[in-house]
Structures are given as C-alpha cells and as structure tokens.
Design an enzyme around this catalytic site. Sequence first.
Site, PDB file in Angstrom:
ATOM      1  N   ASP A  40     -26.760   1.129   5.733  1.00  0.00           N
ATOM      2  CA  ASP A  40     -27.945   0.697   4.980  1.00  0.00           C
ATOM      3  C   ASP A  40     -29.232   1.186   5.637  1.00  0.00           C
ATOM      4  O   ASP A  40     -30.327   0.970   5.127  1.00  0.00           O
ATOM      5  CB  ASP A  40     -27.973  -0.825   4.790  1.00  0.00           C
ATOM      6  N   ASP A  41     -29.116   1.858   6.789  1.00  0.00           N
ATOM      7  CA  ASP A  41     -30.289   2.334   7.517  1.00  0.00           C
ATOM      8  C   ASP A  41     -30.776   3.698   7.036  1.00  0.00           C
ATOM      9  O   ASP A  41     -31.851   4.146   7.447  1.00  0.00           O
ATOM     10  CB  ASP A  41     -29.991   2.418   9.016  1.00  0.00           C
ATOM     11  N   SER A  72     -32.193  -1.466   4.399  1.00  0.00           N
ATOM     12  CA  SER A  72     -31.714  -2.647   5.115  1.00  0.00           C
ATOM     13  C   SER A  72     -32.034  -3.921   4.359  1.00  0.00           C
ATOM     14  O   SER A  72     -33.084  -4.029   3.706  1.00  0.00           O
ATOM     15  CB  SER A  72     -32.357  -2.710   6.508  1.00  0.00           C
ATOM     16  N   ASN A 144     -24.644  -0.298  12.098  1.00  0.00           N
ATOM     17  CA  ASN A 144     -25.984  -0.727  11.751  1.00  0.00           C
ATOM     18  C   ASN A 144     -26.851  -0.858  13.000  1.00  0.00           C
ATOM     19  O   ASN A 144     -26.359  -1.150  14.089  1.00  0.00           O
ATOM     20  CB  ASN A 144     -25.917  -2.094  11.053  1.00  0.00           C
ATOM     21  N   SER A 176     -21.733  -3.151  13.198  1.00  0.00           N
ATOM     22  CA  SER A 176     -23.138  -3.396  13.526  1.00  0.00           C
ATOM     23  C   SER A 176     -23.283  -3.468  15.036  1.00  0.00           C
ATOM     24  O   SER A 176     -22.353  -3.848  15.744  1.00  0.00           O
ATOM     25  CB  SER A 176     -23.631  -4.688  12.879  1.00  0.00           C
TER      26      SER A 176
END
Length: 318
Positions: A40-41, A72, A144, A176
């Site tokens: 999502d970055d 994010s 993440n 993450s």
Amino acid sequence: MLGHILVVISSVGLALAVPGARVLADRQAPAANKIVLANDDGWAVANIRAQFDALTEAGYDVVLSAPAENQSGKGSDSETPSVLTSECEYNTCPVGSPATGCNATSPNLCYVNAYPADAATYGISTFAPKLLGSAPDFVVSGPNVGSNIGLSAFFSGTIGAASASSLAGIPAAAFSADFGDQVSYTTLSNTSSPNTQAALLYSQLTVKFLNVLLASPAPGPILPSGVALDINYPAYSSACSTVDAFTWVLTRIFWDPFVDDVETCGSDHLPLESDVLGANGSCQISVSMFNPSDKLDASAAQQAVVLGKISSILSCAA
C-alpha cells in the site's frame, strides 16, 4: 508504456552489506514459485523493490503490482483504475500515464492507479497471466513501512491487499515492519543507511518464510480456505540485524479469552501479536492468521493447519 524509464537496482551486492543477512538465492525456490508482489506504500518505495529483488534472486517468478502512489490506510477500499492526474510516486511516471502500466525496461515492475486491493487483484487477473504465464501461486503484500497490529487490521491497505487476494482464491500474506521511512527505491544504493539495511533484511526474512511455507510437506493447499496471514517484523536494531537473530511466533490479532486457539507451547491461547512483536528487546516476529472477509482471527482448526505448515521455524514467545 511509461514516459520515464526507471533504473532497477539489484540487491545482490547490497544484501551482503547487511551483516548476517544471508542471501538465500542459493536455495531453490519451491515448485509453487509464482508470486504477485503488492503493497500500500506505492510501487516505487524502497521496501517493495528490495523485496522484488530478493524474491527474484531466490528463484521466484515475480510480478510487482502495486499502487501508482502511496495508498496507506485504505484498507479494503476499491475503485476502478484511472488515468493519472498527477505524477506517479517519486516522479516515476508522468501525468496522463495509463491507468495501469509496467516499466519499459523491466516489465515485471507494474503499477495500478487505484487502491492496494485493486492493485493486488489486477496483478492476479491481468499481470500474472501475461507476465508469469498463469495465475500466481501466492501473493506477498509488503513489507509495509510500519507495523500493522490489532485494530490496524481494519484500516491497513497492506492487509487489504492480502485479503482481496485471498478472497480472489490466491493464498496471501501481509508483511509489515516496525522500522524505516517511506523512501524511494533509488536510496537502496546507500548501503550505509539504516533504511536500506532494514529493507534488505526484511526482504530476506520474507524469502525465508516463503521457502518454508511453500515447500511444506504437509498435505493440502498452501493455506486453508478463508485464511490469510498477518506477519509483523520488529524494529531493525543492532541486536536484530541478522536473519538468524529472529524467531517466529504464532499469534492472534485480537484478545478473546472465550475462544480457544490451536494448542501450542503448552497453551490453547495464542499470545497477542502486540505482546510478542519485539517484546523485551527480542527479535520475535508475530505470525497471525485471519479471515479475509472480516479481518478477525482464524479458528483453532484453521490455525492448526498453518501450524503444521510452518512448525519448523516457529518458537514459543519469550
């Protein structure tokens, strides 16, 4: 397809700069080796490019399919990919670029101008068949920049991408890391940077985990139906700077004293990932199992299947 050509930085030499972060490429990838890599970055952040290189070097067949820019906190939101009205992350493609596209010189590096869940499912349905020759065997979301534990499961785009992949029928895990800054892939050339050292280390840990999970002799599919994984790495530090320094602990996302978990380490209640992640300065990695539909913890029976798949690298909580 893109107006700008990206310079791809190989991490073969860079990985050796991290003490003890052994390059795992000499281990043959499991037969289930086709990977869609999401996050999502954004598609040009250092963590995902380091992960792409590490997986490729380890023998995996990988296509990166991530948002064109940082998304994010979007959870499982979804939208139709659209033509870019602003530049891609770190100016990696210009305004007006197509809604989806791949690097001109490294076509397995691709973006989707939409949310993380959309990028992951587009990678499954479109990029993988085109670039890998079939649907992927597994989806890796992350690592993440920042941990995703507890309530963040409901808002994390990293977990949202893994959830969407699982619901699309492809086993998936969200990774993450509780360290680092959101920086461009071009910074990976600075091997003295803690961000670079952490990104390379986390990427090797992911390879180690996949080598165990995907090559597991335990019968059945890679993951049980209706289960995805939430894996959190503790902060990079002098004590936690080598692959061998880390231990993997089976955990749960939410505390529920009325529900029994799989029995392991002498208990039928798994520790919370928030209590395990780096507890007491340890290098413990939390491994939680969740239902991609509601982001709640998996059942004891489902946990038992995962336990059987990865028992060789699991330890008890410190």
